[in-house]
Each structure stands twice: as structure tokens, then as C-alpha cells.
Design a protein around this motif. Structure first.
Motif, PDB file in Angstrom:
ATOM      1  N   GLY A  87       1.284  -1.251  -0.402  1.00 51.67           N
ATOM      2  CA  GLY A  87       0.291   0.285  -0.343  1.00 51.67           C
ATOM      3  C   GLY A  87       0.547   1.143   0.120  1.00 51.67           C
ATOM      4  O   GLY A  87       0.391   2.293   0.264  1.00 51.67           O
ATOM      5  N   ASP A 140     -10.263  -6.056  -9.064  1.00 48.99           N
ATOM      6  CA  ASP A 140     -10.795  -5.109  -8.424  1.00 48.99           C
ATOM      7  C   ASP A 140     -11.787  -5.722  -7.499  1.00 48.99           C
ATOM      8  O   ASP A 140     -11.470  -6.022  -6.752  1.00 48.99           O
ATOM      9  CB  ASP A 140     -11.894  -4.794  -9.491  1.00 48.99           C
ATOM     10  CG  ASP A 140     -12.253  -3.279  -9.428  1.00 48.99           C
ATOM     11  OD1 ASP A 140     -12.057  -2.779  -8.072  1.00 48.99           O
ATOM     12  OD2 ASP A 140     -13.362  -2.635 -10.168  1.00 48.99           O
ATOM     13  N   ASN A 141     -13.436  -5.940  -7.513  1.00 49.03           N
ATOM     14  CA  ASN A 141     -14.434  -6.030  -6.709  1.00 49.03           C
ATOM     15  C   ASN A 141     -14.256  -7.807  -6.692  1.00 49.03           C
ATOM     16  O   ASN A 141     -14.159  -8.199  -7.801  1.00 49.03           O
ATOM     17  CB  ASN A 141     -15.464  -5.466  -6.606  1.00 49.03           C
ATOM     18  CG  ASN A 141     -15.739  -3.809  -5.792  1.00 49.03           C
ATOM     19  OD1 ASN A 141     -14.228  -3.580  -5.032  1.00 49.03           O
ATOM     20  ND2 ASN A 141     -15.667  -3.267  -6.651  1.00 49.03           N
ATOM     21  N   PRO A 144     -10.774  -3.858  -0.111  1.00 48.30           N
ATOM     22  CA  PRO A 144     -10.776  -2.916  -0.260  1.00 48.30           C
ATOM     23  C   PRO A 144      -9.398  -2.563  -1.140  1.00 48.30           C
ATOM     24  O   PRO A 144      -9.502  -3.806  -1.961  1.00 48.30           O
ATOM     25  CB  PRO A 144      -9.507  -3.163   1.113  1.00 48.30           C
ATOM     26  CG  PRO A 144     -10.109  -4.013   2.298  1.00 48.30           C
ATOM     27  CD  PRO A 144     -11.054  -4.988   0.871  1.00 48.30           C
ATOM     28  N   GLU A 145      -8.891  -1.021  -1.714  1.00 48.73           N
ATOM     29  CA  GLU A 145      -8.034  -1.208  -2.291  1.00 48.73           C
ATOM     30  C   GLU A 145      -7.046  -2.025  -2.250  1.00 48.73           C
ATOM     31  O   GLU A 145      -6.089  -2.278  -3.687  1.00 48.73           O
ATOM     32  CB  GLU A 145      -7.632   0.645  -2.082  1.00 48.73           C
ATOM     33  CG  GLU A 145      -8.591   1.345  -2.608  1.00 48.73           C
ATOM     34  CD  GLU A 145      -7.759   2.879  -2.866  1.00 48.73           C
ATOM     35  OE1 GLU A 145      -6.863   2.949  -2.419  1.00 48.73           O
ATOM     36  OE2 GLU A 145      -9.109   3.664  -2.953  1.00 48.73           O
ATOM     37  N   GLU A 146      -5.747  -2.348  -1.479  1.00 48.35           N
ATOM     38  CA  GLU A 146      -4.650  -3.352  -0.765  1.00 48.35           C
ATOM     39  C   GLU A 146      -4.997  -4.800  -1.430  1.00 48.35           C
ATOM     40  O   GLU A 146      -5.856  -5.508  -1.486  1.00 48.35           O
ATOM     41  CB  GLU A 146      -4.705  -3.004   0.103  1.00 48.35           C
ATOM     42  CG  GLU A 146      -3.445  -4.196   1.330  1.00 48.35           C
ATOM     43  CD  GLU A 146      -3.214  -3.915   2.401  1.00 48.35           C
ATOM     44  OE1 GLU A 146      -2.135  -4.930   2.639  1.00 48.35           O
ATOM     45  OE2 GLU A 146      -2.912  -2.291   2.720  1.00 48.35           O
ATOM     46  N   LYS A 147      -3.713  -4.846  -2.280  1.00 47.49           N
ATOM     47  CA  LYS A 147      -3.809  -6.303  -3.051  1.00 47.49           C
ATOM     48  C   LYS A 147      -3.738  -6.919  -1.535  1.00 47.49           C
ATOM     49  O   LYS A 147      -3.021  -6.489  -0.537  1.00 47.49           O
ATOM     50  CB  LYS A 147      -2.786  -6.468  -3.696  1.00 47.49           C
ATOM     51  CG  LYS A 147      -3.050  -5.425  -4.790  1.00 47.49           C
ATOM     52  CD  LYS A 147      -1.964  -5.105  -5.938  1.00 47.49           C
ATOM     53  CE  LYS A 147      -1.999  -3.915  -7.111  1.00 47.49           C
ATOM     54  NZ  LYS A 147      -1.035  -4.057  -7.895  1.00 47.49           N
ATOM     55  N   LYS A 152      -6.859 -10.741  -4.313  1.00 45.53           N
ATOM     56  CA  LYS A 152      -7.090  -9.536  -5.307  1.00 45.53           C
ATOM     57  C   LYS A 152      -5.558  -9.311  -5.744  1.00 45.53           C
ATOM     58  O   LYS A 152      -4.777  -8.979  -4.634  1.00 45.53           O
ATOM     59  CB  LYS A 152      -7.148  -8.732  -4.547  1.00 45.53           C
ATOM     60  CG  LYS A 152      -7.559  -7.372  -4.966  1.00 45.53           C
ATOM     61  CD  LYS A 152      -8.571  -6.198  -4.609  1.00 45.53           C
ATOM     62  CE  LYS A 152      -8.438  -5.011  -5.134  1.00 45.53           C
ATOM     63  NZ  LYS A 152      -9.322  -3.679  -4.844  1.00 45.53           N
TER      64      LYS A 152
END
Length: 314
Positions: free
Chosen positions: A70, A250-251, A290-293, A313
Motif C-alpha cells: 500500500g 477489483d471487486n 479494499p484497495e490493498e492487494k 486480489k
């Protein structure tokens, strides 16, 4: 009497044909994320440290990639042919766990150019002790590519995972050079039985030149156990729920054959922490990650029936 016994056996067989689902609980025993204000419970360490953060430059290998997860702060090792060593403190482990895990995330980069990265001379070694530091065993070693330089970011899908025994080294190493997406070992882990009473580790990173950089982030020790029966789950419950795509960039979407007003969904991160939850009523619902992989768990609870899906993700 015979009739009653037959009825009891039928009920028992019907009960046994169902699956008892137990909830997996993950406790963070200690963590070191190398931040200015570290996460708690903080896993203390000694040894020389070089911190770096942000993202790599557009001409790096790999380009424009998180230096810490992140874009946070990570431990960097560059041009240290003798190897930098971090010695982590001894962590007591309470009884009652099914298993204990030590996990860290690893990226391999050349921060100054579009080629290069760690090669066969460069390695990351994790050693452990379960007797309070009296004896250490080198168990997990990750090297750069066999033939030449290699590089990968934290989103690489390679997993370097071993059980703590035997007390001999297990080697993980890409075969091909260049960018690694499936053989970039970004998730590194040693698994211990729940019977251990303490765990202590050290991590050594060796870099032969200025074009070979190792980045380590989120060194975590967790204890896992199943926390009792959540409900009696019919064999077909899991088949009634579909989740896609997995892995995802993504989602994800949850699709149900049927649903009721009690259906709830929780999203948990790799530490077992709930990052979001919702109550849903539609047969198809988009779950925002969440944005974090990384690794996430999607827990669905409906009418006292529960199922959990693992999602990656990228």
C-alpha cells in the motif's frame, strides 16, 4: 422399543449427513509493519535497518510498484553482500491454538533500472527457534532466479510455505529471469503446530549489488483455532453460493440461488480482521474489496448457516 430405536438411528444418520461448520478465528500474536508508529501488538526486533516507502520509479523493475504494501514503509536490503539480519523477539504462545503461522510479504526489485533484480547469489532466509533462542533452524530460503536476475512486486502469486519440520532448508527460486508473476514469492510462511509454547525468528537478506533489492513488509505471527459450531450446514449450502471472479483485480460478485432477510456478509483481511460487513437481499451483489492487494475472506451467514470463501486480489 425396536420402533423407537429405528427412529433414533434414522435421526442420527440424518444429523451425521450434515456438515458441522466451525468458525475460524485468527489471533494476531505480534506484528512488525516497519511503520513510524508500528501496528500492535508490536513484534520488536534488533539489527540494522534501512527503511523505504512509496512506489518505485516508472523506469524501475518492476515499474511504479509499491515499495511497501500500500506504498507504506518496508525494510530494504541493497548492496549488502554479508547480509542484513533482523532478530525478532521471542513470542510466547498460549495453549488452545490449532496452528501458529509466521508470515511476511516479500518484493524483489531493481529500484534504479528497468532490468536486474536479485539473482542466484541473493537470498532471504528465515530461521526459527521454539526453545527460547537456544537453537535456531534455517527453514525457508528464497533466492533470485537461477539463470539470471529476476524481480517481482507484492502482487505476485508465488507462495513459499513450509511446515516447521524437518529442520532442513526448503528453497524457493524462480526458474526464469525477468518479471515474475507466478514464481515471484511474495507470500512467505512457516507453519507450526498449536502445541508450541514460544516462537522466535530471524530474517537475513543478502544483496550482491546496487541493482538487487529485497523489500520485506508485514512480519506477522498468528494463532488459529476453530471457535465452536456456528450451525448445522446442509451439504448443498456451499453449492448455492457462487463467487466470481477469483482471483480478481477489483471487486467480486456473490450470486445466490435463494436468499432471506437474515443473510449477512463480512469481508475479512488476511489477519482475520473485519474490514466491512453488510446485510444483503439481492440474489446477486457486488462485494467491494479494499484497495490493498492480497488475501481476503468472504464470510456468508444466512439463517445460522455459514460458508467462507478465500479471495485473492491481484
Amino acid at each position: 422399543m425396536k420402533k423407537n430405536l429405528t427412529l433414533f438411528v434414522c435421526i442420527l444418520l440424518s444429523f451425521c449427513s450434515l456438515n458441522l461448520k466451525a468458525q475460524l478465528t485468527i489471533d494476531t500474536l505480534a506484528i512488525q509493519d516497519f511503520e513510524i508508529t508500528p501496528a500492535t501488538p508490536t513484534w520488536s526486533f534488533t539489527g540494522p535497518v534501512i527503511y523505504n516507502s512509496g512506489t518505485s520509479i516508472p523506469t524501475a523493475a518492476p515499474p511504479s510498484s509499491p515499495i511497501g504494501i500500500g506504498a507504506s514503509r518496508a525494510w530494504e536490503t541493497t548492496t549488502n553482500s554479508g547480509g542484513l539480519v533482523l532478530d525478532f523477539s521471542n513470542v510466547p504462545v498460549a495453549s488452545g491454538y490449532d496452528s501458529v503461522r509466521v508470515h511476511f510479504n516479500l518484493a524483489a526489485m531493481n529500484l534504479s533500472g528497468s532490468t536486474g533484480g536479485p539473482d542466484d547469489l541473493d537470498y532471504v532466509l528465515m530461521q526459527y527457534s521454539v526453545d527460547g533462542g537456544t537453537t535456531f533452524s534455517g527453514r525457508l530460503r528464497i533466492r533470485g532466479a537461477i539463470a539470471n536476475n529476476s524481480f517481482w512486486e507484492y502482487a505476485a502469486t508465488g507462495v513459499a510455505k513450509v511446515y516447521y519440520l524437518p529442520t532442513t532448508e526448503a528453497l524457493f527460486q524462480p526458474i526464469t529471469s525477468g518479471l515474475q508473476t507466478t514464481l515471484g514469492y511474495s507470500n512467505c510462511e512457516i507453519v507450526f503446530p498449536g502445541t508450541v509454547t514460544q516462537v522466535q525468528i530471524s530474517i537475513t537478506c543478502r544483496s550482491s549489488s546496487s541493482t538487487d533489492t529485497w523489500l520485506v513488509d508485514n512480519v506477522i505471527i498468528t494463532g488459529e483455532y476453530t471457535s465452536g459450531t456456528v450451525g448445522i450446514i446442509g451439504n448443498d449450502f456451499n453449492n448455492e453460493i457462487k463467487l466470481f471472479p477469483n482471483p480478481t483485480n477489483d471487486n467480486v460478485t456473490l450470486s445466490f440461488e435463494k436468499i432471506n432477510e437474515t443473510t449477512k456478509v463480512e469481508v475479512l483481511n488476511a489477519l482475520g480482521q473485519v474490514v466491512s460487513n453488510m446485510q444483503i437481499s439481492a440474489l446477486q451483489t457486488t462485494i467491494i474489496l479494499p484497495e490493498e492487494k492480497g488475501l481476503y475472506f468472504i464470510k456468508v451467514n444466512s439463517n445460522n448457516q455459514m460458508v467462507t470463501h478465500k479471495v485473492v486480489k491481484k
